[in-house]
Structure formats: C-alpha cells, structure tokens
Design a protein around this motif. Structure first.
Motif, PDB file in Angstrom:
ATOM      1  N   LYS A  81      25.872 -34.409  -9.895  1.00 54.91           N
ATOM      2  CA  LYS A  81      26.986 -33.893  -9.119  1.00 54.91           C
ATOM      3  C   LYS A  81      27.874 -35.066  -8.723  1.00 54.91           C
ATOM      4  N   GLU A  82      29.064 -34.737  -8.357  1.00 55.91           N
ATOM      5  CA  GLU A  82      30.053 -35.776  -8.052  1.00 55.91           C
ATOM      6  C   GLU A  82      29.589 -36.696  -6.930  1.00 55.91           C
ATOM      7  N   SER A 133      34.764 -32.312 -12.737  1.00 53.76           N
ATOM      8  CA  SER A 133      35.778 -31.388 -12.268  1.00 53.76           C
ATOM      9  C   SER A 133      35.111 -30.411 -11.315  1.00 53.76           C
ATOM     10  N   GLN A 134      35.652 -30.308 -10.117  1.00 53.46           N
ATOM     11  CA  GLN A 134      35.090 -29.447  -9.077  1.00 53.46           C
ATOM     12  C   GLN A 134      33.625 -29.775  -8.822  1.00 53.46           C
ATOM     13  N   GLY A 135      33.313 -31.073  -8.856  1.00 47.39           N
ATOM     14  CA  GLY A 135      31.983 -31.548  -8.493  1.00 47.39           C
ATOM     15  C   GLY A 135      30.961 -31.561  -9.607  1.00 47.39           C
ATOM     16  N   ARG A 136      31.323 -31.062 -10.797  1.00 53.55           N
ATOM     17  CA  ARG A 136      30.374 -30.967 -11.904  1.00 53.55           C
ATOM     18  C   ARG A 136      30.917 -31.681 -13.139  1.00 53.55           C
ATOM     19  N   GLN A 167      38.133 -35.771 -11.586  1.00 53.61           N
ATOM     20  CA  GLN A 167      39.404 -35.073 -11.622  1.00 53.61           C
ATOM     21  C   GLN A 167      39.725 -34.500 -10.251  1.00 53.61           C
ATOM     22  N   PRO A 168      40.970 -34.642  -9.800  1.00 56.23           N
ATOM     23  CA  PRO A 168      41.327 -34.074  -8.485  1.00 56.23           C
ATOM     24  C   PRO A 168      41.186 -32.551  -8.505  1.00 56.23           C
ATOM     25  N   THR A 169      40.681 -32.032  -7.396  1.00 61.27           N
ATOM     26  CA  THR A 169      40.526 -30.584  -7.287  1.00 61.27           C
ATOM     27  C   THR A 169      41.894 -29.923  -7.093  1.00 61.27           C
ATOM     28  N   PRO A 170      42.221 -28.954  -7.927  1.00 64.52           N
ATOM     29  CA  PRO A 170      43.546 -28.314  -7.827  1.00 64.52           C
ATOM     30  C   PRO A 170      43.694 -27.533  -6.522  1.00 64.52           C
TER      31      PRO A 170
END
Length: 254
Positions: free
Chosen positions: A155-156, A171-174, A251-254
């Motif tokens: 996980k991130e 992306s989104q922690g994964r 990646q930044p979370t949208p």
C-alpha cells in the motif's frame, strides 16, 4: 520390598497432587542494587573491562564515509534505496549458483533497518546498529505471477517494503503499474530475487504464501555483506550516497 516402596511413592504422589491443588504463590520484583552486594570482584571487573575495550576497538573501526545522514521511511527513502541497490548489485558475488549471477529484484524489510547512517565517518558499530540481526542472504527464483501477488499487497503508506530493480506506480493507495528492470512484469516469466532468509521464511508477511521455484539460503550475514561492500567502496574512493528516484511513484488522487 519393592511393592512397599511403590505403595509409599503412590501415597506421596497423591499427597503432592492434593497439596498442589491448594497451593498459592506470589511474586515481587526486587531491583538488584549495591545494597545486596557492594563489593566488586576485581578479577571479574578486569575481565569485563578488557572485553569492553576490545569490543569498542572493533566497533570503532572506520570502514567508509557518508556524505549526509541517511534515514529510512516508507514507501522509499535514501537509506533503504542505498541498501537495496547495493544488495541487488553486489549480492550475486556471494552465491555459488550461476543462475543468480544477475538478479532482477532485491527486497528488504523496513523493520530490519534499525538505525540511521550518520553523516561523516561510518564505523563497524554503525552497521551493527543498522542491522543487528543474523539475517542471511537468500536467493529465490519466482514466477512473475507470484511477484505480482507480493507487490499487490503493498500500500502507498503501509504494508510496504524497500526494493530495487522494480518500479511501482500507486493510484488511490494501491499499485496499478509494476515494472521490473524497466519492463512490464510478465506473469509467466521466472525472475530472480535476492532477499534475506527472515523475509523468505515469511517474516513481516511480505512473502507469506508466495510460491518459489527455487530458494538458496547462503551463510552470508547481511551485516557482514554490508561491512565488506562499504569497505570496498572506500578503497575505490567512493562515498555512501542515498538517492531518491522514481522506483515508487504516487499518482495524485483525483
């Protein structure tokens, strides 16, 4: 006569059982201070002082130089990057099996990195503080599908582990994109992984339930490996440098 002794033994045994059933106990902690024994054995003290001086002399041997203090933190850090990079690059010299003369990925655990590396002179004692455990270099052949299973557990911000030779994009922690040696991970391909026996045996659950094609555990302690390779770096005039790179991309979370 024998029958007599057997009878007495049985009676005593039954009595002890009955006593044990009614037995109560308690305890208290007693700090052992000089009030119990203020006298120092001069022979023992001399021996302890001699061993302490010898140990300090060995621990204070300078083996390298670090340009800046290196710390370890998730998901990637200057210190963990340095350790996994040197493990990936130099560990194949320590295994007899020619299959592992070149490895694809190295893997450690953040819990096994117990201290920083200080800026300036680096001593043997610094490496003992950094890696106090008797962990052995271990080489593994593993299918891409199993390697993917391992990376997908990351996980991130948690359940992570330091590595070299691969790139994870989160992306989104994964992780959603996994590269090995700059190329997409292939499930059917067999990769070569170098790690420690603690991790290979399921430590920290990093490789728990992961299937190996082959595993070789050497007699080389990771700490001894580090000391030797840092000495080699020093002899070549190179300093210890921990770099940050793109092995972990978030990646930044949208």
């Amino acid at each position: 006569m024998n029958r007599f002794f057997v009878t007495i033994s049985l009676i005593l045994g039954i009595a002890c059982i009955g006593y044990a059933q009614n037995f109560q106990y308690g305890y208290q902690m007693v700090r052992m201070t000089s009030q119990y024994d203020s006298k120092i054995d001069p022979k023992l003290q001399k021996y302890v002082d001699r061993q302490k001086a010898r140990l300090e002399m060995e621990m204070n041997v300078v083996i390298g130089y670090c340009d800046a203090t290196l710390s370890s933190f998730v998901p990637a850090s200057p210190l963990s990057n340095f350790l996994t990079d040197i493990l990936l690059a130099k560990s194949p010299d320590y295994v007899a099996d020619t299959i592992f003369r070149q490895c694809d990925v190295s893997l450690l655990n953040f819990g096994g990195i117990r201290s920083q590396l200080p800026a300036g002179e680096v001593t043997v004692g610094n490496i003992f503080s950094l890696s106090p455990f008797e962990n052995y270099l271990t080489f593994i052949e593993i299918k891409g599908s199993e390697l993917r299973k391992m990376f997908n557990r990351f996980k991130e911000k948690s359940n992570n582990a330091p590595f070299s030779g691969a790139q994870l994009t989160f992306s989104q922690g994964r992780p959603y994109r996994i590269l090995v040696q700059g190329k997409p991970l292939v499930d059917d391909r067999v990769y070569r992984l170098v790690t420690l026996n603690f991790i290979a045996d399921g430590g920290d659950n990093i490789l728990r339930d992961i299937q190996f094609e082959k595993k070789i555990t050497t007699e080389v302690v990771f700490r001894d490996f580090l000391i030797r390779e840092i000495k080699n770096m020093s002899q070549e005039g190179r300093h210890i440098v921990g770099k940050m790179d793109d092995r972990v991309v978030i990646q930044p979370t949208p």
